[in-house]
Write a protein that holds these residues in place. Structure first.
Motif, PDB file in Angstrom:
ATOM      1  N   LYS A  31       0.844  -1.179   0.000  1.00  0.00           N
ATOM      2  CA  LYS A  31       0.000   0.000   0.000  1.00  0.00           C
ATOM      3  C   LYS A  31       0.887   1.238   0.000  1.00  0.00           C
ATOM      4  N   ARG A  38      -1.253   7.905  -0.880  1.00  0.00           N
ATOM      5  CA  ARG A  38      -2.606   7.366  -0.740  1.00  0.00           C
ATOM      6  C   ARG A  38      -3.637   8.232  -1.458  1.00  0.00           C
ATOM      7  N   ASP A  41      -3.345   7.510  -5.057  1.00  0.00           N
ATOM      8  CA  ASP A  41      -3.866   6.171  -5.307  1.00  0.00           C
ATOM      9  C   ASP A  41      -5.394   6.179  -5.341  1.00  0.00           C
ATOM     10  N   MET A  42      -6.004   6.965  -4.483  1.00  0.00           N
ATOM     11  CA  MET A  42      -7.466   6.998  -4.403  1.00  0.00           C
ATOM     12  C   MET A  42      -8.117   7.667  -5.609  1.00  0.00           C
ATOM     13  N   VAL A  43      -7.373   8.497  -6.317  1.00  0.00           N
ATOM     14  CA  VAL A  43      -7.917   9.108  -7.538  1.00  0.00           C
ATOM     15  C   VAL A  43      -7.356   8.429  -8.787  1.00  0.00           C
ATOM     16  N   ASN A  44      -6.641   7.319  -8.593  1.00  0.00           N
ATOM     17  CA  ASN A  44      -6.129   6.500  -9.688  1.00  0.00           C
ATOM     18  C   ASN A  44      -5.203   7.283 -10.617  1.00  0.00           C
ATOM     19  N   ASP A  47      -2.387   5.153 -12.977  1.00  0.00           N
ATOM     20  CA  ASP A  47      -2.984   4.414 -14.088  1.00  0.00           C
ATOM     21  C   ASP A  47      -3.558   5.358 -15.140  1.00  0.00           C
ATOM     22  N   THR A  48      -4.122   6.452 -14.707  1.00  0.00           N
ATOM     23  CA  THR A  48      -4.672   7.430 -15.635  1.00  0.00           C
ATOM     24  C   THR A  48      -3.568   8.052 -16.477  1.00  0.00           C
ATOM     25  N   GLU A  51      -2.310   5.615 -19.150  1.00  0.00           N
ATOM     26  CA  GLU A  51      -3.161   5.566 -20.341  1.00  0.00           C
ATOM     27  C   GLU A  51      -2.825   6.704 -21.295  1.00  0.00           C
ATOM     28  N   ARG A 162     -13.569  11.982  -3.431  1.00  0.00           N
ATOM     29  CA  ARG A 162     -12.587  11.421  -4.359  1.00  0.00           C
ATOM     30  C   ARG A 162     -13.173  11.140  -5.735  1.00  0.00           C
ATOM     31  N   ARG A 166     -11.818  12.547  -9.262  1.00  0.00           N
ATOM     32  CA  ARG A 166     -11.554  11.691 -10.428  1.00  0.00           C
ATOM     33  C   ARG A 166     -12.232  12.245 -11.676  1.00  0.00           C
TER      34      ARG A 166
END
Length: 180
Positions: A31, A38, A41-44, A47-48, A51, A162, A166
């Motif tokens: 984690k 954190r 991580d919570m709003v990704n 990974d965004t 992309e 959150r 996002r």
């Protein structure tokens, strides 16, 4: 040892093997460590940004993403420059950061322009090295945008908000992709 005991032992060994992680893989319960990590991580964020970096753009060459950290901030960034021989002279850093502002964690999205800082330019070496990071040629740690940079989004991070973060960040990223 009876045949049933051997069969049971064999099944137990197969179950243990199936539960093991592949060699060299990260632990499953890894984690983010800091509050900034954190929040991202919570709003990704990572990974965004990944992309976006994988997209094909007509005018730019895009690299990343990379997770960066400072003493009081964390970020997920991609970097890009214009296509062509002289495109290396200015690198654009586009990222999402979580940092402190007025003793609260704030999410920021922005663009930073970084001038080329190395004494010489070798296109072959540059082309290979820029894929792994921008720090070597642009002498920058990837900090959050400040007064001279283009700030696209800034809002205090609240866990219950959150999904709104996002959505707002997704709109900004879509707008960025349309502009480049």
């Amino acid at each position: 040892m009876s045949a049933d005991d051997q069969e049971q032992r064999y099944d137990d060994i197969l179950r243990r093997i199936a539960k093991r992680r592949p060699f060299g893989s990260a632990p499953d319960d890894q984690k983010p460590g800091t509050p900034h990590d954190r929040a991202l991580d919570m709003v990704n964020a990572f990974d965004t940004m990944a992309e976006l970096a994988q997209g094909q753009y007509a005018k730019i060459l895009c690299y990343g993403p990379q997770a960066l950290q400072g003493r009081a901030w964390s970020g997920a960034v991609i970097w890009y420059h214009k296509r062509g021989y002289h495109g290396y002279q200015t690198l654009s850093l586009f990222g999402l950061w979580a940092h402190y502002h007025d003793s609260r964690i704030v999410l920021s999205a922005g663009l930073r322009q970084l001038p080329y800082r190395a004494p010489v330019y070798d296109p072959g070496v540059y082309r290979v090295a820029i894929r792994n990071g921008f720090q070597l040629y642009y002498d920058d740690d990837g900090r959050p945008p400040d007064g001279d940079d283009r700030l696209l989004y800034r809002a205090p991070f609240e866990l219950k908000e959150r999904l709104k973060h996002r959505q707002a960040l997704a709109e900004i990223l879509t707008q960025w992709a349309a502009e480049v």
